[in-house]
Design an enzyme around this catalytic site. Structure first.
Site, PDB file in Angstrom:
ATOM      1  N   ARG A  42      -7.492   7.506   7.732  1.00  0.00           N
ATOM      2  CA  ARG A  42      -8.896   7.112   7.715  1.00  0.00           C
ATOM      3  C   ARG A  42      -9.393   6.819   9.120  1.00  0.00           C
ATOM      4  O   ARG A  42      -8.669   6.251   9.930  1.00  0.00           O
ATOM      5  CB  ARG A  42      -9.081   5.837   6.865  1.00  0.00           C
ATOM      6  CG  ARG A  42      -8.640   6.001   5.425  1.00  0.00           C
ATOM      7  CD  ARG A  42      -9.579   6.926   4.664  1.00  0.00           C
ATOM      8  NE  ARG A  42      -9.041   7.321   3.377  1.00  0.00           N
ATOM      9  CZ  ARG A  42      -8.513   8.507   3.133  1.00  0.00           C
ATOM     10  NH1 ARG A  42      -8.403   9.417   4.074  1.00  0.00           N
ATOM     11  NH2 ARG A  42      -8.071   8.790   1.933  1.00  0.00           N
ATOM     12  N   PRO A  81     -18.188   2.051  -2.045  1.00  0.00           N
ATOM     13  CA  PRO A  81     -18.155   0.779  -2.760  1.00  0.00           C
ATOM     14  C   PRO A  81     -16.809   0.068  -2.576  1.00  0.00           C
ATOM     15  O   PRO A  81     -15.770   0.571  -3.005  1.00  0.00           O
ATOM     16  CB  PRO A  81     -18.364   1.189  -4.220  1.00  0.00           C
ATOM     17  CG  PRO A  81     -18.812   2.615  -4.180  1.00  0.00           C
ATOM     18  CD  PRO A  81     -18.252   3.188  -2.948  1.00  0.00           C
ATOM     19  N   GLU A  82     -16.848  -1.069  -1.916  1.00  0.00           N
ATOM     20  CA  GLU A  82     -15.686  -1.948  -1.801  1.00  0.00           C
ATOM     21  C   GLU A  82     -16.043  -3.246  -2.520  1.00  0.00           C
ATOM     22  O   GLU A  82     -17.044  -3.282  -3.233  1.00  0.00           O
ATOM     23  CB  GLU A  82     -15.349  -2.184  -0.317  1.00  0.00           C
ATOM     24  CG  GLU A  82     -15.065  -0.883   0.430  1.00  0.00           C
ATOM     25  CD  GLU A  82     -14.744  -1.084   1.908  1.00  0.00           C
ATOM     26  OE1 GLU A  82     -14.258  -2.158   2.277  1.00  0.00           O
ATOM     27  OE2 GLU A  82     -14.996  -0.149   2.684  1.00  0.00           O
ATOM     28  N   LYS A  86     -11.750  -3.097  -6.738  1.00  0.00           N
ATOM     29  CA  LYS A  86     -12.965  -2.278  -6.669  1.00  0.00           C
ATOM     30  C   LYS A  86     -13.312  -1.700  -8.040  1.00  0.00           C
ATOM     31  O   LYS A  86     -14.121  -0.780  -8.145  1.00  0.00           O
ATOM     32  CB  LYS A  86     -12.771  -1.131  -5.668  1.00  0.00           C
ATOM     33  CG  LYS A  86     -12.422  -1.590  -4.254  1.00  0.00           C
ATOM     34  CD  LYS A  86     -12.075  -0.420  -3.364  1.00  0.00           C
ATOM     35  CE  LYS A  86     -11.372  -0.882  -2.102  1.00  0.00           C
ATOM     36  NZ  LYS A  86     -10.777   0.236  -1.352  1.00  0.00           N
TER      37      LYS A  86
END
Length: 269
Positions: A259, A2-3, A53
């Site tokens: 990442r 979820p962004e 967020k």
DNA sequence: CAATCGTCCTGCGGGC
DNA sequence: TGCCCGCAGGACGATT
């Protein structure tokens, strides 16, 4: 994960479903929150908001639930009549349950539990949110503002900076990669090396990919779903978890800021 | 000041 | 076939 677009979608749906409903029971499986929710009910939700967020659930007693979904956080809203038949969807990895006076429930679930669900007073809430950068979809986030922000970060890598919540709010690993591909910028570039044209393109690309994400109700890869099902934005991704870019070039994948980062060595300079 | 690493957590897929 | 390893990653604090 979820962004901004995923959280925006969830917040819009929560508003429709829970504002004004009376909550008669709350259960939160978190030793830090449990003592605080004693004697909390009954209350009503008067608003649901997004910042970065985070989901901010506003209660009519002046308190707030500040929720971060981490990577696998979800909400389910289930009408009383469907509680039995939908058990399999809302029971696994249950972290919180709100029961409304009409018998419907709202649950918060998370497979990996890397997130947070806290009850706060207004002061604590403001403190928690105070370090966040500007909202990229706010009217105050102008090209001029973006350029001014970038001058403070000239030696940092552009991809890492886009994901820095104190620099700009709500962008994570998916939309950072998508914005950089759309802008034709290599994620390893230093901010200071971007010329005026590239900066403008990046500004426009950030807004474009976030709006696309919202339009498609978020990107459903891995766990993410909204309250009414899966998002559609995964069908429109250009580089995130892809092997080839839309032009057919083979993508490179490297770790950046810890990442995984996919980018096109041909399209992104 | 920038960048990286460890931490939290669990399901899943690759490799043998 | 089954098991083990490592990866996925948002935020935060510590370290380089």
């Amino acid at each position: 994960m979820p962004e901004l677009p995923e959280v925006e979608t969830i917040v819009a749906q929560l508003k429709q479903k829970i504002i004004g409903n009376k909550v008669i029971k709350v259960e939160v499986l978190d030793s830090l929150v449990e003592p605080k929710i004693k004697d909390l009910t009954p209350f009503r939700f008067i608003d649901v908001r997004r910042r970065a967020k985070y989901i901010i659930m506003c209660l009519d007693n002046g308190k707030y639930f500040l929720v971060h979904l981490g990577m696998t956080g979800l909400f389910y809203f289930v009408e009383k009549a469907q509680l039995e038949q939908k058990k399999k969807c809302y029971q696994p990895h249950l972290l919180a349950t709100f029961t409304f006076n009409d018998g419907s429930i709202l649950t918060h679930n998370s497979v990996r539990k890397i997130g947070s669900f806290r009850l706060m007073e207004e002061k604590e809430l403001n403190m928690a949110l105070s370090k966040l950068g500007p909202e990229p979809l706010d009217s105050e986030f102008t090209l001029g503002k973006f350029k001014e922000m970038l001058t403070q970060k000239s030696r940092a890598k552009v991809k890492v900076t886009l994901m820095d919540q104190s620099f700009i709010a709500g962008i994570g690993n998916i939309y950072a990669q998508e914005a950089l591909y759309h802008a034709g910028i290599n994620p390893e570039r230093k901010i200071g090396s971007l010329n005026s044209t590239e900066t403008k393109k990046l500004y426009e690309s950030i807004i474009l990919v976030l709006k696309e994400g919202i339009k498609h109700k978020g990107t459903s890869v891995d766990e993410y779903i909204h309250l009414e099902g899966a998002g559609e934005n995964q069908k429109y991704l250009r580089v995130y978890r892809k092997k080839k870019c839309p032009q057919g070039h083979l993508l490179k994948k490297e770790a950046m800021g810890g990442r995984g980062t996919s980018y096109c060595p041909v399209c992104q300079k």
